[in-house]
Design an enzyme around this catalytic site. Sequence first.
Site, PDB file in Angstrom:
ATOM      1  N   ASP A   1       0.839  -1.207   0.000  1.00  0.00           N
ATOM      2  CA  ASP A   1       0.000   0.000   0.000  1.00  0.00           C
ATOM      3  C   ASP A   1       0.870   1.251   0.000  1.00  0.00           C
ATOM      4  OD1 ASP A   1      -2.832   1.182   0.620  1.00  0.00           O
ATOM      5  OD2 ASP A   1      -1.472   2.179   2.028  1.00  0.00           O
TER       6      ASP A   1
ATOM      7  N   TYR B   1       2.556   9.916  -0.074  1.00  0.00           N
ATOM      8  CA  TYR B   1       3.634   9.387   0.778  1.00  0.00           C
ATOM      9  C   TYR B   1       5.004   9.702   0.171  1.00  0.00           C
ATOM     10  CZ  TYR B   1      -0.110   6.454   2.784  1.00  0.00           C
ATOM     11  OH  TYR B   1      -1.272   5.991   3.348  1.00  0.00           O
TER      12      TYR B   1
ATOM     13  N   LYS C   1      -2.817   5.805  -4.173  1.00  0.00           N
ATOM     14  CA  LYS C   1      -4.001   6.630  -3.858  1.00  0.00           C
ATOM     15  C   LYS C   1      -3.880   8.027  -4.438  1.00  0.00           C
ATOM     16  CE  LYS C   1      -4.033   4.439   0.690  1.00  0.00           C
ATOM     17  NZ  LYS C   1      -2.601   4.467   1.058  1.00  0.00           N
TER      18      LYS C   1
ATOM     19  N   HIS D   1      -7.940   8.943  -1.982  1.00  0.00           N
ATOM     20  CA  HIS D   1      -7.368   8.914  -0.623  1.00  0.00           C
ATOM     21  C   HIS D   1      -8.350   9.418   0.441  1.00  0.00           C
ATOM     22  CE1 HIS D   1      -3.106   8.982   1.294  1.00  0.00           C
ATOM     23  NE2 HIS D   1      -3.991   8.628   2.179  1.00  0.00           N
TER      24      HIS D   1
HETATM   25  N1  LIG Z   1      -5.758   5.833   3.807  1.00  0.00           N
HETATM   26  C1  LIG Z   1      -5.295   6.570   4.765  1.00  0.00           C
HETATM   27  O1  LIG Z   1      -5.776   7.694   5.011  1.00  0.00           O
HETATM   28  C2  LIG Z   1      -4.176   6.069   5.607  1.00  0.00           C
HETATM   29  C3  LIG Z   1      -3.830   6.713   6.809  1.00  0.00           C
HETATM   30  C4  LIG Z   1      -2.788   6.179   7.570  1.00  0.00           C
HETATM   31  C5  LIG Z   1      -2.125   5.026   7.146  1.00  0.00           C
HETATM   32  N2  LIG Z   1      -2.472   4.431   5.947  1.00  0.00           N
HETATM   33  C6  LIG Z   1      -1.784   3.192   5.486  1.00  0.00           C
HETATM   34  O2  LIG Z   1      -1.884   2.218   6.517  1.00  0.00           O
HETATM   35  C7  LIG Z   1      -0.576   1.712   6.810  1.00  0.00           C
HETATM   36  C8  LIG Z   1      -0.481   1.256   8.248  1.00  0.00           C
HETATM   37  O3  LIG Z   1      -0.789   2.294   9.146  1.00  0.00           O
HETATM   38  P1  LIG Z   1       0.319   3.075  10.013  1.00  0.00           P
HETATM   39  O4  LIG Z   1       1.648   2.965   9.367  1.00  0.00           O
HETATM   40  O5  LIG Z   1      -0.259   4.423  10.257  1.00  0.00           O
HETATM   41  O6  LIG Z   1       0.293   2.338  11.430  1.00  0.00           O
HETATM   42  P2  LIG Z   1       0.359   0.832  11.970  1.00  0.00           P
HETATM   43  O7  LIG Z   1       0.663  -0.123  10.871  1.00  0.00           O
HETATM   44  O8  LIG Z   1      -0.848   0.628  12.824  1.00  0.00           O
HETATM   45  O9  LIG Z   1       1.591   0.921  12.957  1.00  0.00           O
HETATM   46  C9  LIG Z   1       2.911   1.143  12.507  1.00  0.00           C
HETATM   47  C10 LIG Z   1       3.796   1.233  13.741  1.00  0.00           C
HETATM   48  O10 LIG Z   1       3.804  -0.033  14.397  1.00  0.00           O
HETATM   49  C11 LIG Z   1       5.140  -0.458  14.630  1.00  0.00           C
HETATM   50  N3  LIG Z   1       5.095  -1.935  14.542  1.00  0.00           N
HETATM   51  C12 LIG Z   1       4.728  -2.693  13.471  1.00  0.00           C
HETATM   52  N4  LIG Z   1       4.774  -3.995  13.776  1.00  0.00           N
HETATM   53  C13 LIG Z   1       5.187  -4.080  15.067  1.00  0.00           C
HETATM   54  C14 LIG Z   1       5.425  -5.174  15.942  1.00  0.00           C
HETATM   55  N5  LIG Z   1       5.243  -6.435  15.543  1.00  0.00           N
HETATM   56  N6  LIG Z   1       5.846  -4.889  17.221  1.00  0.00           N
HETATM   57  C15 LIG Z   1       6.039  -3.612  17.628  1.00  0.00           C
HETATM   58  N7  LIG Z   1       5.821  -2.529  16.832  1.00  0.00           N
HETATM   59  C16 LIG Z   1       5.393  -2.773  15.565  1.00  0.00           C
HETATM   60  C17 LIG Z   1       5.947   0.192  13.541  1.00  0.00           C
HETATM   61  O11 LIG Z   1       7.264   0.390  13.957  1.00  0.00           O
HETATM   62  P3  LIG Z   1       8.528  -0.187  13.121  1.00  0.00           P
HETATM   63  O12 LIG Z   1       8.414   0.370  11.715  1.00  0.00           O
HETATM   64  O13 LIG Z   1       9.701   0.348  13.875  1.00  0.00           O
HETATM   65  O14 LIG Z   1       8.412  -1.679  13.177  1.00  0.00           O
HETATM   66  C18 LIG Z   1       5.237   1.542  13.395  1.00  0.00           C
HETATM   67  O15 LIG Z   1       5.704   2.442  14.387  1.00  0.00           O
HETATM   68  C19 LIG Z   1       0.319   2.918   6.472  1.00  0.00           C
HETATM   69  O16 LIG Z   1       1.682   2.558   6.419  1.00  0.00           O
HETATM   70  C20 LIG Z   1      -0.291   3.365   5.192  1.00  0.00           C
HETATM   71  O17 LIG Z   1       0.122   2.505   4.122  1.00  0.00           O
HETATM   72  C21 LIG Z   1      -3.482   4.933   5.191  1.00  0.00           C
END
Ligand SMILES: NC(=O)c1ccc[n+]([C@@H]2O[C@H](COP(=O)([O-])OP(=O)(O)OC[C@H]3O[C@@H](n4cnc5c(N)ncnc54)[C@H](OP(=O)(O)O)[C@@H]3O)[C@@H](O)[C@H]2O)c1
Length: 280
Positions: free
Chosen positions: A47, A52, A77, A110
Amino acid sequence: MSKLIPEKTLHDGLTVPSLGFGTYQLDGPPGVHAITSAIDVGYRLIDTAYNYENEGAVGKAIQQSSVPRHELRIASKLPGRYHEYKKAVTAIQESLYRSRLDYFDLYLIHWPNPKQDHYLEAWQALVDAKRWGLIRSIGTSNFLPEHIDRLEQETGELPTINQVELHPFFNQEQQRAYHHEKNIQTEAWSPLYRIGAIMDNKTLQNIAAQHEKSVTQIILRWHYQLGSLPIPKSSSANRQRENLAIFNFELSDSEMGLINEMTKPDGRINDQDPAIYEEF
Ligand SMILES: NC(=O)c1ccc[n+]([C@@H]2O[C@H](COP(=O)([O-])OP(=O)(O)OC[C@H]3O[C@@H](n4cnc5c(N)ncnc54)[C@H](OP(=O)(O)O)[C@@H]3O)[C@@H](O)[C@H]2O)c1
């Protein structure tokens, strides 16, 4: 696709893994490294987003990978500032140039940005880009039922996926029920609540201890059993592997119930209600 991850079929026939990889903030050489690692450990749905500024890093990781292009599902997106029809078409082409791809498997709007009220034009551009072979499957992100109803009424086309904020503190019960009724796949952003406070939650810690799993594995398994497709981001190969290892155990109905009880009406991470919040 990857043998590690069960597949789902979207309403237009495209198959996707039931768990994908988020890339927000994975950019530059460390980003290429992390995305290459994710593909190596078994992720097949990646994704990204125009905003980004890492579609290039995703493209570079794809080029470096030995996984054939047809086994990958690459999603990007459209940003809010390019909702007008002509701008949307150009942005899709620009996204493809940046990622050095001939087509995206998925392309989403998005945010709906309802005050601007150009998302119908943006949707028409996605419908046309699909017809021209630039996108295989078209979807939305952060669309409320009222926005999706309008797409359907005006164009007759429903998104295959709607990507929304979804985690144990905001479980999107009504939105998921609406998606189910319309045969739209719910995809979960920030599925791990971006970590922080959720790691200290006693309910999740107790369930994790019962199953000898980590808190993140319990959360991701909860998504899978809800029918939500999570896209956790991690920069570390070990955590990427950990987040994939959720298909060999099952949460009971009562455990699912306990996690669902954690949801709160104001449980969003940054209070980004798509009826009001806009992103460009
Ligand atoms: N459509 C939208 O509006 C929108 C908005 C926000 C996000 N997104 C998408 O959704 C994806 C995921 O959301 P997100 O990046 O916001 O948050 P997330 O995936 O909920 O959390 C990411 C965080 O979790 C940590 N993490 C991951 N696996 C872990 C584990 N097993 N143990 C401990 N910590 C862990 C990562 O750190 P490390 O990297 O240090 O492991 C990072 O700090 C984004 O990357 C993006 O592609 C879309």
